[in-house]
Scaffold this active site. Structure first.
Site, short mmCIF file in Angstrom:
data_model
loop_
_atom_site.label_atom_id
_atom_site.label_comp_id
_atom_site.label_asym_id
_atom_site.label_seq_id
_atom_site.Cartn_x
_atom_site.Cartn_y
_atom_site.Cartn_z
N LYS A 137 -25.05 19.22 -34.36
CA LYS A 137 -24.88 20.34 -33.44
C LYS A 137 -26.20 21.09 -33.27
O LYS A 137 -26.95 21.27 -34.22
CB LYS A 137 -23.80 21.27 -34.00
CG LYS A 137 -23.38 22.42 -33.08
CD LYS A 137 -22.24 23.20 -33.72
CE LYS A 137 -21.83 24.42 -32.93
NZ LYS A 137 -20.73 25.16 -33.59
N SER A 190 -17.02 26.36 -30.91
CA SER A 190 -18.30 26.12 -30.30
C SER A 190 -18.82 24.70 -30.50
O SER A 190 -19.81 24.31 -29.88
CB SER A 190 -19.32 27.11 -30.87
OG SER A 190 -19.45 26.96 -32.28
N SER A 245 -14.56 26.92 -35.01
CA SER A 245 -15.43 26.06 -34.22
C SER A 245 -15.52 24.61 -34.67
O SER A 245 -16.14 23.80 -34.00
CB SER A 245 -16.85 26.66 -34.16
OG SER A 245 -16.85 27.85 -33.42
#
Length: 466
Positions: free
Chosen positions: A79, A154, A178
């Site tokens: 990420k 996210s 997330s």
């Protein structure tokens, strides 16, 4: 089976047995990215040459009879909100487009040492702040199952990529759902570890304030529970750079096979399809000999309010200028809506929130001693229509009560896939959330394996080309 469709455990077995090579697997994963990423925009940065070099190092180690690591040759994604040497740590922000990382975050370093091959960096909303994934720097990430529903956030890029076969494991972070929510929305298995289980630190940036230190964790998305076990063990390798890291064994003592089911924690308006998924999970455990009792769970609503207070206090203290400079319309909207629901706390309220945290955790520890696993909603609703928070933020926030409430206590939770349904926005994955006691991820994973064995198999999805 195509090499890019293998799970992590299958990949390691085939490479170690000489049925394929790490280079061949990496080439297949990069080719899959070329084929499907334009449709979903999950991976936003890559270095194919570095990935192939890492794969060649795995093959060379194996050829010399050396141990290439527990994730030898497994293609993974990282990420974009954690440091990876040689890449910028954008966190979805234009104002960080030049924030070059000179060293790896511990979770990245641990995966490299284990032989994993990093094939790309995945998208996140600006400030990693939403349950949807779009930003002004890299654009909009779509769900490969259905572009009409959110891929989650996210870590929406991580989950979208993993579901579409771009890597076998997708690294994510979770401070308010997330990891769990993108896994839910994209039909995967995903685990939020206990605070301190996985070391994390971004050398490129100042340390975070106390609320984020207590709540934010890194963890994996995968297409099987076995892959979660493998990748979590790798991510959890010791590292002294994170003072919160705790060297607790991954396997705890034996425990009673008892689970609790709570369909509507604290009056959540749980959708019938969500309830169906929860009862499917409960029935799977009962079928395997677990005792399952339908009970009320400890508080989540007040922890969620306190969680939001800490978010807002820290954003006001350390990120107000960044929100202004970034001027991301989505992020600004979300921040405005959060302030409507939760007034900005003063110092006394921040201290009260941290004090209350101890009592909430005490309640949860007692409950999880009696019921080692809790089955509850990941969200009160099936995965949302994409970008719903721009139209009805209060509805989204209310549905995510269990996402936001849990991290205040630093407890682990996971999303386990239960099948597909037709929801408001059409074809959609469904799942259940499992919650366990601190450092008892092993119990959640045991329960998840039981549910996985009695649910449809997770297979790679090919997104429609837009």
């Amino acid at each position: 089976m195509d090499l890019w469709a293998l799970t992590a455990t299958q990949t390691v077995e085939m490479i170690r047995n000489g049925k394929t090579s790490a280079r061949e697997v990496t080439q297949a994963a990069l080719g899959r990215m070329d084929a499907v990423n334009p449709a979903i925009n999950a991976v936003v940065a890559r270095d194919d040459a570095a990935a192939l070099q890492a794969a060649d190092a795995v093959d060379s180690a194996i050829a010399m009879g050396h141990d290439a690591g527990p994730m030898a040759g497994v293609p993974v994604t990282i990420k974009e909100n954690v440091d990876q040497e040689g890449f910028v740590t954008t966190n979805g922000l234009r104002i960080q487009k030049d924030l070059m990382a000179d060293a790896d975050n511990p979770v990245v370093a641990n995966m490299r040492r284990a032989g994993a091959v990093i094939i790309g960096r995945t998208n996140t909303p600006a400030f990693s702040l939403r349950w949807f994934t779009r930003n002004a720097l890299h654009g909009h990430t779509l769900n490969p199952h259905n572009p009409g529903i959110t891929p989650g956030g996210s870590s929406g890029g991580a989950a979208s990529a993993t579901a579409a076969g771009i890597g076998a494991v997708g690294h994510g972070t979770d401070i308010g759902g997330s990891i769990r929510y993108p896994a839910y929305a994209c039909g995967l298995q995903g685990i939020r570890p206990t605070l301190g289980r996985v070391a994390a630190w971004n050398p490129s940036s100042p340390d975070r304030h106390i609320g984020a230190q207590l709540m934010a964790v890194s963890g994996p998305h995968a297409r099987s529970v076995a892959d979660l076990r493998l990748s979590l063990a790798v991510m959890a390798a010791p590292n002294v750079d994170d003072p919160w890291y705790s060297p607790v064994p991954l396997a705890g003592p034996d425990y009673p096979r008892r689970a609790a089911l709570c369909v509507a924690p604290e009056g959540m308006n749980t959708h019938p399809l969500v309830e169906k998924a929860l009862r499917h999970a409960a029935a799977a455990l009962k079928d395997a000999g677990w005792d399952v009792a339908e009970v009320d769970c400890p508080p989540l609503r007040e922890p969620a309010r306190r969680q939001a207070q800490l978010w807002l206090a820290e954003m006001a203290h350390g990120a107000a200028d960044a929100f202004t400079r970034e001027n991301d319309a989505d992020a600004s909207h979300v921040l405005t809506e959060m302030r409507k629901l939760t007034p900005l706390p003063d110092l006394g309220e921040v201290l009260n929130a941290l004090q209350a945290r101890v009592g909430f955790l005490r309640d949860w520890q007692r409950f999880l001693t009696e019921h080692p696993v809790l089955i509850c909603p990941i969200s009160a609703e099936p995965p949302f229509p994409d970008l719903l928070d721009l139209d009805d933020f209060p509805r989204v926030m209310e549905a995510q009560l269990t996402q936001v409430g849990l991290p205040l206590m630093g407890l682990p939770g996971m999303s386990v896939f239960t099948g597909f349904e037709t929801g408001e926005a059409g074809h959609t994955p469904m799942g259940a959330q499992l919650i366990g006691a601190r450092y008892r991820e092993d119990i959640m994973l045991d329960a998840a394996e039981v549910i996985e064995a009695r649910s449809p198999a997770i297979t790679v999805v090919t997104p429609a080309i837009q």
